[in-house]
Design an enzyme around this catalytic site. Structure first.
Site, PDB file in Angstrom:
ATOM      1  N   PHE A 418       0.805  -1.223   0.000  1.00 33.69           N
ATOM      2  CA  PHE A 418       0.000   0.000   0.000  1.00 33.69           C
ATOM      3  C   PHE A 418       0.839   1.275   0.000  1.00 33.69           C
ATOM      4  CE2 PHE A 418      -1.498  -3.389   2.781  1.00 33.69           C
ATOM      5  CZ  PHE A 418      -2.474  -3.923   1.962  1.00 33.69           C
ATOM      6  N   CYS A 419       1.985   1.239  -0.679  1.00 34.91           N
ATOM      7  CA  CYS A 419       2.884   2.390  -0.725  1.00 34.91           C
ATOM      8  C   CYS A 419       3.259   2.853   0.674  1.00 34.91           C
ATOM      9  CB  CYS A 419       2.260   3.546  -1.513  1.00 34.91           C
ATOM     10  SG  CYS A 419       1.986   3.173  -3.249  1.00 34.91           S
ATOM     11  N   ASN A 420       3.449   1.894   1.567  1.00 41.19           N
ATOM     12  CA  ASN A 420       3.821   2.223   2.947  1.00 41.19           C
ATOM     13  C   ASN A 420       4.728   1.110   3.469  1.00 41.19           C
ATOM     14  OD1 ASN A 420       4.001   2.857   5.694  1.00 41.19           O
ATOM     15  ND2 ASN A 420       1.891   3.587   5.796  1.00 41.19           N
TER      16      ASN A 420
END
Length: 905
Positions: A418-420
């Site tokens: 999740f781009c994290n």
């Protein structure tokens, strides 16, 4: 709706149970009016609102009516239409500030292309003091539980010679707990701390009180003299929660509007506190930002207002105008952000509570939830649930497998990290070395490689929006329950007592994709609810057995193999035969079965040379249009034509009739009333005249050049499918074909040219493997199934017979007659195998059975590439040809090197 008293699972999933478990600060607020605004969601459970929420139809209608009624010119001009645009934009700025309970006296709205651009703008313009100067240098600190766009700011600060410091959430919480009083200091070196108001990974809401404490130096991310400023990444937070900038006076706030309204995309804003705005340093100036400048001399005077200085070029003024209608729709449908906060949290709390109670019969949990809270307070937890599904042994089932199974139920989730990466590492226990090793192993962000060395690379995320309903939560929970154990694996209690168990009735029907997931009658209790809630249930005994093929069918298979067997020189010392050969001239349409066929330099001659695309040029497959299997193309090599037939009536679609039928010839308007479709022919010789429309397209992320087969053909397909579409063909003179691929084991210079296939030139399946799978499906469906029907679902080019099921997965190379093939890897199946290739009907049981048989994976069949020395049209592939395999050194199958899900199409 469930909850009729027939079982503990129905009580747990009932609306009454949902209402009874709502905590303080949560209130369900779904309204009947939403059905009109979100009619397109019928039959779909959309649970990726943290990725992008959905726009209301009334928003779009209001915006389009506005555009039809008004003329909006470039706001940098001075005419009447331009003045209207400028004034409307300024009105929207005020509306945004009002939404966050502040005014233009305190904050300025700078429009950007999104929250990422807003964060980047701060990094580029913040008044950093670099290392090596006489003054103390600045620090850029960021919470490790931050979006990629925040972490990426350190690239800009590094160029400016400013140190970046990652800060763990636990360290900030510990600092807050053991805070020291602020010391008097004269140092004014500016430092910046950036953190998310809400984690886009877990939904954790970090304290907004940090803003004031950090600014007052009561809570310092690092102990260093200077003045601290706060950049609040509010993109995830403001989609479902109110933000009061009068109370929480962050220096910078980054937002994206599609997270709030769903439309428009590509538009965000940076809200800048007017006290810090004068100190920002901007180097570049674009159109509209200059009060005056000289082209031949280094002279530039910035615009008067803060927004004018930082909005380079013409802003996306029509999208900005759409925001006005977004605020109107949001207020009209929900009554405000506080109501959205309560509604979405109620759904998240209930879903979390049920998920956390689901147990296997051995007591093992069904899911592992990654959360820092217990979902009891909407002020510290947003409507996001992050988890991985476990099997009964506690092993994680890969997120791509869960995503694939969810799609069978029309449930849309998000998977990956999740781009994290920071939060992913924190919750999944992934070390820095693991990240680097995974990259070397071929895993990159956004792909489907979910397990490496038995450990997960990511997880599954569901998130709720204001238009989410209880039925959405219920459907998701039913999916989790229904997909864990097969009916043959579990015994179910006849009554909720801890001692007595009986076997589940075999009369329970199986849903297919045409049925609604809301039907409680088809929900089998595949997991047992633990005693943590008010509904207790006994443990059931798990039974597993290894399948053995029926003796008669197995003997017939062996007899057929031995009848054709000839001496071979291979490491396996076995030989088998080709039983079927199929090509698919039009991608995702019906198979054309042959007994003998020429082999070209891209595989079987004319295999997947054509495909259907929608009005936007995007490929249409059976995933979107199951009726494609009713279209039957056949190749006549003598007459050099492709004959196309179709079964069944075109759809009676009033929208299609009103919007498209008027544009096609009257003969087709008459045909819609008659059964079937008249056959149509397409020449095999390419039509590359000057007037031919050449177009670029993509297949499985690979660029292809095609040409349109014309309006006559387009009308025929459009009528049958009930939607506008075109038939396009791959152009043979496209020398730069991006579908040329490197084959594993060959030199980098050796490439194989592909047609419109997804992954490889050929797909091979094994009848013995089909028979193995068939018995599993029959046991679950409890109805007969023809072997030929099952073979058709897997859409292979080559079908063979072996002795043992899945024996083909041990091969490295095979020879068929004079042709030699290299095995590229296994085919990872998608939901297309759930479509009956004779009727177009869906049944999710097929993919679920395959998943159970293959140990939670969906591999079936192997991809083949033809060796370049043999890729000549003079070669023929024939039914009855002997197959000579060569075993690979390691029996471990390696997946094809691609990030896309592979299906034969």
């Amino acid at each position: 709706m469930a909850g009729t008293g027939r079982g503990p699972e129905e009580k747990l999933l009932s609306f009454q149970a949902f209402q009874s478990r709502c905590p303080p600060g949560a209130r369900y607020g779904a309204r009947d009016s939403w059905q009109r605004d979100f009619r397109r969601l019928r039959g779909i459970t959309y649970l990726d609102h943290a990725g992008a929420t959905l726009f209301a139809e009334s928003l779009l209608k209001g915006f389009m009516d506005d555009l039809r009624e008004n003329i909006y010119g470039n706001p940098h001009s001075q005419n009447i239409s331009s003045k209207l645009t400028y004034d409307t934009i300024e009105h929207v700025r005020y509306r945004i500030l009002q939404h966050f309970n502040t005014t233009a006296e305190d904050y300025t709205v700078i429009f950007t292309s999104g929250s990422t651009a807003a964060l980047k703008l701060v990094a580029e313009t913040f008044p950093w003091i670099p290392e090596g100067t006489k003054e103390p240098s600045s620090r850029f600190c960021y919470l490790t539980d931050s979006h990629t766009s925040v972490v990426g700011m350190r690239g800009i600060t590094a160029v400016m010679n400013v140190l970046s410091v990652p800060v763990q959430p636990k360290d900030m919480l510990l600092l807050e707990k053991n805070k020291e009083p602020a010391k008097e200091q004269n140092c004014t070196t500016p430092h910046l701390f950036c953190y998310p108001a809400q984690s886009n990974f877990s939904g954790t809401k970090y304290p907004l009180s940090w803003i004031r404490k950090i600014q007052a130096s009561e809570l310092c991310p690092v102990r260093i003299p200077g003045k601290w400023f706060v950049l609040l990444d509010a993109a995830a937070f403001v989609s479902t929660s109110p933000l009061d900038l009068t109370v929480h006076t962050a220096d910078f706030v980054a937002i994206s509007f599609y997270k709030i309204f769903g439309f428009p995309t590509g538009l965000g804003a940076l809200l800048v506190n007017n006290e810090i705005a004068p100190f920002l340093r901007k180097i570049y100036f674009g159109g509209g930002t200059a009060a005056a400048y000289l082209a031949g001399e280094d002279f530039y005077s910035p615009g008067q207002s803060i927004a004018e200085r930082f909005e380079d070029g013409t802003v996306s003024f029509l999208d900005i105008i759409a925001l006005k209608h977004g605020f109107d729709a949001l207020e009209r449908l929900t009554g405000g952000m506080e109501n959205i906060k309560q509604h979405t949290f109620a759904l998240a709390h209930y879903t979390y509570t049920v998920l956390s109670t689901l147990k296997y019969t051995n007591g093992a949990p069904v899911v592992h939830i990654y959360s820092d809270t217990d979902f009891s307070n909407p002020d510290v937890q947003g409507p996001i649930i992050n988890f991985n599904v476990l099997d009964e042994n506690g092993d994680i089932i890969g997120y791509s497998q869960v995503d694939k199974m969810a799609s069978l139920y029309n449930i849309h989730v998000r998977t990956g990290c999740f781009c994290n990466t920071g939060a992913c590492q924190q919750h999944l226990g992934i070390s820095n070395e693991d990240i680097k090793r995974n990259l070397q192993a071929g895993h990159v962000c956004g792909d489907n490689i979910d397990i490496i060395d038995g450990r997960p690379t990511g997880s599954v995320r569901i998130s709720f929006g204001y238009m989410s309903t209880f039925e959405d939560a219920q459907n998701f929970l039913k999916f989790i329950i229904a997909t864990q154990l097969s009916k043959a694996d579990i015994e179910f209690p006849s009554q909720p007592t801890p001692t007595k168990t009986v076997t589940e009735s075999a009369e329970s029907p199986i849903q297919n994709d045409q049925a609604s997931c809301h039907n409680a009658d088809v929900l089998s209790l595949k997991t047992i609810i633990s005693d943590t809630g008010p509904w207790n249930n006994s443990s059931a005994m798990l039974k597993t057995t290894r399948w053995q093929p029926p003796e008669t069918e197995l003997e017939r298979t062996r007899a057929a193999v031995f009848e054709w067997a000839v001496p071979v020189h291979s490491s396996s010392n076995k030989s088998f035969i080709v039983t079927n050969i199929c090509l698919y001239p039009i991608k995702s349409c019906s198979a054309f079965e042959v007994t003998q066929w020429p082999v070209g330099n891209q595989g079987l001659l004319y295999d997947r040379n054509w495909m259907l695309v929608n009005q936007n040029g995007v490929c249409i497959t059976q995933k979107q249009e199951p009726r494609l299997c009713l279209i039957h193309p056949s190749i006549d090599l003598k007459q050099k034509i492709m004959v196309i037939k179709a079964e069944g009536l075109p759809p009676a679609d009033p929208y299609f009739a009103a919007n498209f039928m008027s544009d096609i010839e009257c003969v087709f308007q008459m045909q819609i009333l008659t059964p079937g479709m008249d056959p149509i022919t397409v020449p095999l010789e390419e039509n590359l005249e000057k007037e031919t429309q050449i177009c670029q397209s993509k297949v499985c992320a690979h660029r292809v050049q095609t040409y349109d087969c014309g309006e006559r053909i387009a009308d025929w397909f459009s009528e049958f499918l009930g939607r506008q579409c075109h038939l396009i063909r791959q152009s043979s003179d496209f020398k730069g074909n991006a579908t040329q691929k490197h084959v594993k084991g060959q030199a980098p210079s050796a490439t194989i040219s592909l047609s419109l296939v997804n992954e490889a030139q050929y797909l091979l399946i094994n009848t013995t493997s089909i028979l193995y799978l068939k018995e599993q499906i029959i046991a679950r469906l409890e109805e007969p199934l023809e072997t030929e029907q099952l073979i058709q679902r897997f859409r292979a080019n080559i079908v063979i017979n072996t002795v043992e099921p899945f024996e083909e997965e041990e091969w490295a190379e095979i020879s068929i007659g004079a042709l030699h093939f290299q095995v590229v890897g296994p085919c990872n199946r998608c939901q297309i195998i759930c479509i009956d290739q004779q009727s177009g009907e869906r049944n999710k049981e097929f993919l679920q059975s395959l998943s159970n048989v293959r140990g939670r994976k969906t591999h079936f069949g192997i991809y083949l590439m033809n060796q370049s020395s043999c890729s000549s049209s003079s070669n023929l592939l024939s039914v009855g040809s002997p197959v000579f395999p060569i075993l690979k050194e390691s029996t471990k199958i390696q997946c094809p090197p691609s990030n896309e899900e592979k299906a034969s199409g």
